[in-house]
Write an enzyme that holds these catalytic residues in place. Structure first.
Site, PDB file in Angstrom:
ATOM      1  N   LYS A  23     -37.262  31.305-181.544  1.00 56.06           N
ATOM      2  CA  LYS A  23     -36.308  30.957-180.498  1.00 56.06           C
ATOM      3  C   LYS A  23     -36.521  31.836-179.260  1.00 56.06           C
ATOM      4  O   LYS A  23     -36.624  31.345-178.138  1.00 56.06           O
ATOM      5  CB  LYS A  23     -34.887  31.153-181.025  1.00 56.06           C
ATOM      6  CG  LYS A  23     -33.793  30.935-180.002  1.00 56.06           C
ATOM      7  CD  LYS A  23     -32.455  31.427-180.537  1.00 56.06           C
ATOM      8  CE  LYS A  23     -31.326  31.163-179.567  1.00 56.06           C
ATOM      9  NZ  LYS A  23     -31.015  29.741-179.429  1.00 56.06           N
ATOM     10  N   ILE A 458     -10.986  15.699-173.334  1.00 56.19           N
ATOM     11  CA  ILE A 458     -11.219  15.728-174.776  1.00 56.19           C
ATOM     12  C   ILE A 458     -10.879  17.078-175.399  1.00 56.19           C
ATOM     13  O   ILE A 458     -10.740  17.194-176.604  1.00 56.19           O
ATOM     14  CB  ILE A 458     -12.690  15.321-175.073  1.00 56.19           C
ATOM     15  CG1 ILE A 458     -12.993  13.952-174.456  1.00 56.19           C
ATOM     16  CG2 ILE A 458     -12.976  15.285-176.550  1.00 56.19           C
ATOM     17  CD1 ILE A 458     -12.053  12.833-174.860  1.00 56.19           C
ATOM     18  N   GLY A 459     -10.751  18.100-174.580  1.00 57.32           N
ATOM     19  CA  GLY A 459     -10.299  19.369-175.161  1.00 57.32           C
ATOM     20  C   GLY A 459     -10.855  20.601-174.480  1.00 57.32           C
ATOM     21  O   GLY A 459     -10.122  21.409-173.936  1.00 57.32           O
ATOM     22  N   SER A 460     -12.173  20.744-174.499  1.00 52.54           N
ATOM     23  CA  SER A 460     -12.716  21.987-173.969  1.00 52.54           C
ATOM     24  C   SER A 460     -12.962  21.881-172.467  1.00 52.54           C
ATOM     25  O   SER A 460     -13.267  20.809-171.943  1.00 52.54           O
ATOM     26  CB  SER A 460     -14.018  22.344-174.687  1.00 52.54           C
ATOM     27  OG  SER A 460     -14.933  21.285-174.583  1.00 52.54           O
ATOM     28  N   ARG A 542     -32.611  25.495-180.840  1.00 53.61           N
ATOM     29  CA  ARG A 542     -31.183  25.617-181.147  1.00 53.61           C
ATOM     30  C   ARG A 542     -30.984  25.756-182.648  1.00 53.61           C
ATOM     31  O   ARG A 542     -31.381  24.894-183.415  1.00 53.61           O
ATOM     32  CB  ARG A 542     -30.429  24.365-180.656  1.00 53.61           C
ATOM     33  CG  ARG A 542     -30.046  24.447-179.209  1.00 53.61           C
ATOM     34  CD  ARG A 542     -28.752  25.212-178.986  1.00 53.61           C
ATOM     35  NE  ARG A 542     -27.577  24.422-179.240  1.00 53.61           N
ATOM     36  CZ  ARG A 542     -26.966  23.682-178.324  1.00 53.61           C
ATOM     37  NH1 ARG A 542     -27.417  23.608-177.100  1.00 53.61           N
ATOM     38  NH2 ARG A 542     -25.894  23.002-178.636  1.00 53.61           N
ATOM     39  N   GLU A 632     -21.926  10.738-188.768  1.00 53.18           N
ATOM     40  CA  GLU A 632     -23.216  11.288-189.196  1.00 53.18           C
ATOM     41  C   GLU A 632     -23.224  11.695-190.662  1.00 53.18           C
ATOM     42  O   GLU A 632     -24.274  11.952-191.215  1.00 53.18           O
ATOM     43  CB  GLU A 632     -23.635  12.446-188.297  1.00 53.18           C
ATOM     44  CG  GLU A 632     -22.729  13.664-188.402  1.00 53.18           C
ATOM     45  CD  GLU A 632     -23.252  14.840-187.588  1.00 53.18           C
ATOM     46  OE1 GLU A 632     -23.557  14.637-186.408  1.00 53.18           O
ATOM     47  OE2 GLU A 632     -23.338  15.944-188.144  1.00 53.18           O
ATOM     48  N   CYS A 670     -17.553  11.595-180.853  1.00 53.74           N
ATOM     49  CA  CYS A 670     -18.514  11.508-179.762  1.00 53.74           C
ATOM     50  C   CYS A 670     -19.758  10.753-180.190  1.00 53.74           C
ATOM     51  O   CYS A 670     -20.801  11.348-180.379  1.00 53.74           O
ATOM     52  CB  CYS A 670     -18.879  12.861-179.205  1.00 53.74           C
ATOM     53  SG  CYS A 670     -18.746  14.197-180.352  1.00 53.74           S
ATOM     54  N   HIS A 721     -22.820  14.697-170.620  1.00 54.15           N
ATOM     55  CA  HIS A 721     -24.100  15.295-170.973  1.00 54.15           C
ATOM     56  C   HIS A 721     -24.969  15.542-169.751  1.00 54.15           C
ATOM     57  O   HIS A 721     -26.015  16.160-169.834  1.00 54.15           O
ATOM     58  CB  HIS A 721     -24.845  14.391-171.946  1.00 54.15           C
ATOM     59  CG  HIS A 721     -24.004  14.020-173.125  1.00 54.15           C
ATOM     60  ND1 HIS A 721     -23.306  12.852-173.190  1.00 54.15           N
ATOM     61  CD2 HIS A 721     -23.720  14.694-174.264  1.00 54.15           C
ATOM     62  CE1 HIS A 721     -22.641  12.802-174.338  1.00 54.15           C
ATOM     63  NE2 HIS A 721     -22.875  13.912-174.996  1.00 54.15           N
TER      64      HIS A 721
HETATM   65  N1  GLN Z   1     -12.250  19.019-178.704  1.00 50.40           N
HETATM   66  C1  GLN Z   1     -13.651  19.273-178.716  1.00 50.40           C
HETATM   67  C2  GLN Z   1     -14.110  19.628-177.322  1.00 50.40           C
HETATM   68  O1  GLN Z   1     -13.635  19.117-176.393  1.00 50.40           O
HETATM   69  C3  GLN Z   1     -14.439  18.100-179.207  1.00 50.40           C
HETATM   70  C4  GLN Z   1     -15.908  18.384-179.259  1.00 50.40           C
HETATM   71  C5  GLN Z   1     -16.738  17.340-179.942  1.00 50.40           C
HETATM   72  O2  GLN Z   1     -16.257  16.296-180.281  1.00 50.40           O
HETATM   73  N2  GLN Z   1     -17.998  17.595-180.145  1.00 50.40           N
HETATM   74  O3  GLN Z   1     -14.998  20.397-177.116  1.00 50.40           O
HETATM   75 ZN    ZN Z   2     -17.271  14.674-178.586  1.00 49.66          ZN
END
Ligand code: GLN
Ligand code: ZN
Length: 781
Positions: A23, A458-460, A542, A632, A670, A721
């Site tokens: 890495k 979505i959160g973060s 990664r 997944e 996601c 992304h």
């Molecule tokens: N709540 C998480 C975020 O917003 C969801 C992340 C994800 O689904 N990979 O980061």
């Molecule tokens: Zn997501």
């Protein structure tokens, strides 16, 4: 070979190095800090170390060409000349810059992904895009998806397998080269342009493989391991036939070179007849995943064929019960003779961490139960000696293993009676919201005043260098708990303020306190352990350190309530509680091998249920439970899907059903392929689901429309992304497409995923535009 010895193989060893040397070398090279020769030197050193280690441990079939700078599927694509024209390759040897352009895109922004290192595919900014990336079978390793065109011309462009074989030979180590089989390669490849099946190109690909085998033989190889994990999948008649055709051709290419076809990740089942009939010298089977196949395979396999017994788990980190393994193999080996077998791990050791000895902080008992790649070599060698020189020569090793297995089984650290009895009492009512969605929706719309097309995220929010720096300073002790806490509070408050300012309807706290969406919860749950150095490659450079679930799981105390309360205290707008779901926590961890995954999943579900209930009690009106990894986790065989989806959905419902009708449960996923699992998604019965759609032009909503999915949906309108800021009009257009498929009252407006991998400079204008798009839509109705 004398009857007194049995060959011992390792199908592949981790490439990353004990201290993640690969890495650091790669990242150093990409950022211009080290030169190409320096990178290659590190790579060669890692290979030499791995070969020496395996030799020293007593492995007799030591793999070569299992090493890759980035990914072995990419290596194969490059080697056979499957290089799409965008990479401007003009023939001849493929340069490292072309190789890395395929891996990461050029003018690279890398794979931003969802920030967890588990995202299903690659994403790119401008410049030449990388190949797509997706999961390697049911592992958390991601490979680069080869792209082939209908008029694809294949040619042997690289001698990497030969070079590595010779490199080892020069070091005095005779190796067994590993190559990815032609059928698996084409099955994993994607057809570019016209509609055709990559497998139709087989006849053009085989000569390249034949040439390679001839060269390996000329270089001195006596065995070659050809990986065909597709043999563990549901195959069509045509695909099975492709295996037959391939090995008929390859076995003639270099008649003295013995081919071992390696299958793994599952049983052969309906492919057994075809696979055991392949005209090759040896076959490897995964007896960890399919312990019942030893007998049927032995029955079908020609007498002169060698069977490689995959008995040490290459996918998990537990010490093996060596005596039990011997007991299962003894009769067969006595009958056919040791020379007809090889002892092997179930699959390459790529999927387990390198060396347990690096762990100095683990509980001593737990540590004694574990076995990483290096330790697994030792286990393999012990088995080899037991079958070669006799069990008596390894009595001490066998007894030690037996003792540890017994200690683990009876350890109070593993079993929690309270959890066990709670699991046993889960009833129908615990898996079901009080009322049906239609009823809940009425109550919720009274409890929470929201406009049409509510906006949320979505959160973060961005995990800036400052956030990371503070976290690492805190973990090193340079920041006190109080200092760190006040730093996090400031970040959170600023984020709440900003969301209010731009007019989002439902706010989030930003997740600044979280290192990772699974680790953060695992660290607060009983039954989980964390390592310091147990890295496993996720893709390229990664690596992830999956938590180890070793015992019954429970939640000693609330995990997120404090942060939710603090955030909600700052605003009148609703703030969503934010949790990771049980299936995702399970799928991104090393799991127990002593109880079913479904049981652990239910245990995690109960722990999350407690958290959900506590959030409600604290006043949360909306609680999001992310299930990023639900899809997944689907098993490789379709036959097993229903079972998995059954307990996965049940687990989600266990955590989401303890609340009142008025509490709105959100989930987030996601990815964008729902067609085959739409029933399960509907059965989860989340009040609101947010999904990734911006790159698929809302087409995936068709699955929801066809299904007449009744609950609310937030189809992502902004591709997180990419650093690109989407314009208002673009999002309005996407929403128009969504409105063709869903009722207005169903629709939420949000990005595709969390924003942690983005920069504030990107996030700010994008979300301002998103809110503007919602306003425009509301005006238009
Ligand atoms: N709540 C998480 C975020 O917003 C969801 C992340 C994800 O689904 N990979 O980061
Ligand atoms: Zn997501």
């Amino acid at each position: 070979m004398s009857n007194k010895t049995i060959p011992v193989a390792s199908l592949g060893f981790p490439r990353i190095g004990r201290h993640r040397e690969l890495k650091f070398a790669l990242e150093g090279f990409w950022s211009g800090k080290i030169s190409e020769p320096e990178l290659l030197e590190t790579a060669a050193k890692l290979r030499a170390e791995n070969w020496a280690l395996q030799q020293q441990k007593g492995i007799t079939h030591i793999p070569s060409n299992d090493f890759s700078l980035y990914d072995h599927v990419l290596d194969t694509a490059v080697m056979v000349g499957a290089i799409p024209s965008v990479y401007a390759w003009t023939g001849g040897e493929v340069s490292l810059s072309t190789y890395f352009a395929m891996a990461r895109g050029s003018q690279s922004e890398g794979h931003a992904g969802c920030g967890h290192g588990h995202e299903g595919h690659a994403h790119h900014g401008q410049g030449v895009p990388a190949l797509e990336m997706t999961k390697w079978f049911d592992t958390n390793y991601h490979y680069m998806v080869p792209e082939v065109s209908e008029d694809q011309h294949f040619a042997l462009t690289s001698q990497k397998p030969v070079d590595h074989f010779l490199e080892a030979k020069a070091l005095g180590i005779h190796t067994r080269p590993v190559i990815l089989g032609p059928v698996t390669f084409l099955k994993l490849a994607k057809a570019r342009g016209a509609a055709f099946k990559p497998l139709d190109l087989l006849a053009r690909l085989l000569p390249v493989y034949e040439e390679l085998l001839r060269r390996l033989h000329a270089a001195g190889a006596d065995w070659v391991q050809v990986d065909e994990p597709v043999a563990a999948l549901d195959l069509s008649e045509g695909e099975r036939h492709a295996l037959t055709v391939s090995y008929q051709a390859l076995s003639k290419a270099a008649p003295d070179l013995k081919i071992l076809v390696a299958t793994y990740f599952g049983g052969l089942e309906d492919n057994l007849e075809a696979v055991t009939a392949l005209p090759v010298a040896g076959l490897h089977i995964d007896l960890v995943r399919a312990p019942g196949e030893l007998e049927p395979v032995l029955k079908a396999l020609p007498a002169e064929s060698v069977l490689s017994l995959g008995v040490i788990d290459g996918r998990n980190i537990w010490r093996a019960d060596l005596a039990a393994i011997i007991g299962k193999l003894e009769a067969a080996i006595a009958t056919r003779g040791a020379a007809s077998f090889q002892i092997a791990p179930s699959c390459s050791l790529l999927h387990v961490p390198v060396d347990l000895e690096l762990e100095t902080g683990l509980d001593a008992d737990l540590k004694s139960w574990l076995s990483f790649a290096t330790q697994k070599l030792g286990e393999l060698a012990t088995l080899g000696r037991a079958f070669g020189e006799g069990k008596a020569t390894v009595t001490a090793e066998l007894e030690a293993a037996t003792k540890v297995i017994a200690e683990r089984a009876s350890s109070p650290k593993v079993t929690d009676v309270a959890v066990r009895s709670r699991i046993a009492t889960i009833g129908e009512a615990d898996r079901k919201r009080t009322s049906a969605f239609a009823e809940r929706q009425k109550v919720q719309s009274q409890a929470i005043a929201l406009p049409l097309f509510p906006t949320t995220t979505i959160g973060s929010f961005p995990q800036t260098p400052e956030v990371r720096k503070a976290r690492s300073a805190h973990s090193k002790g340079a920041l006190t708990d109080a200092q760190y806490e006040s730093f996090l509070q400031k970040e959170t408050e600023a984020t709440i303020r900003w969301q209010e300012e731009i007019g989002l309807d439902v706010l989030v706290h930003g997740e600044f306190e979280r290192n990772d969406m699974v680790q953060y919860f695992g660290e607060q749950l009983s039954g989980f352990a964390f390592t310091q150095h147990a890295w496993v490659q996720s893709y390229g450079s990664r690596y992830v350190r999956p938590p180890i679930i070793f015992g019954d799981v429970s939640r000693p105390k609330p995990m997120t309530v404090r942060w939710w309360e603090y955030s909600q205290s700052l605003t009148e707008k609703p703030v969503k509680g934010m949790l990771t779901g049980p299936v995702t926590i399970l799928n991104w961890s090393f799991v127990r091998d002593d109880i079913a995954r479904s049981v652990t999943c239910r245990q995690i579900a109960l722990a999350i249920r407690d958290e959900v209930n506590d959030l409600e009690a604290a006043g949360a009106k909306m609680i999001q439970i992310d299930e990023a990894a639900l899809r997944e986790g689907l098993p490789l065989r379709h036959r097993d899907w229903q079972d998995y989806l059954g307990w996965a959905v049940e687990s989600f419902r266990i955590c989401s059903s303890g609340v009142e009708d008025r509490t709105q449960v959100h989930t987030h996923m996601c990815y964008s392929e729902f067609n085959q699992i739409i029933d399960a998604i509907a059965a989860m019965d989340a009040d609101v689901i947010s999904i990734e759609t911006s790159r698929s032009k809302m087409e995936l909503l068709d699955a929801f429309r066809t299904y007449k999915y009744p609950n609310q949906i937030g189809p992502g309108v902004y591709d997180i992304h990419s650093p690109r800021v989407p314009a208002v009009g673009e999002m309005v257009d996407l929403l128009a497409l969504a409105r063709q498929r869903l009722d207005d009252r169903q629709l939420w407006i949000n990005p595709d995923c969390g924003l942690k991998t983005r920069k504030w400079e990107e996030v700010r204008p994008a979300l301002v535009n998103m809110v503007a798009a919602a306003a425009e839509l509301r005006r238009a109705v």
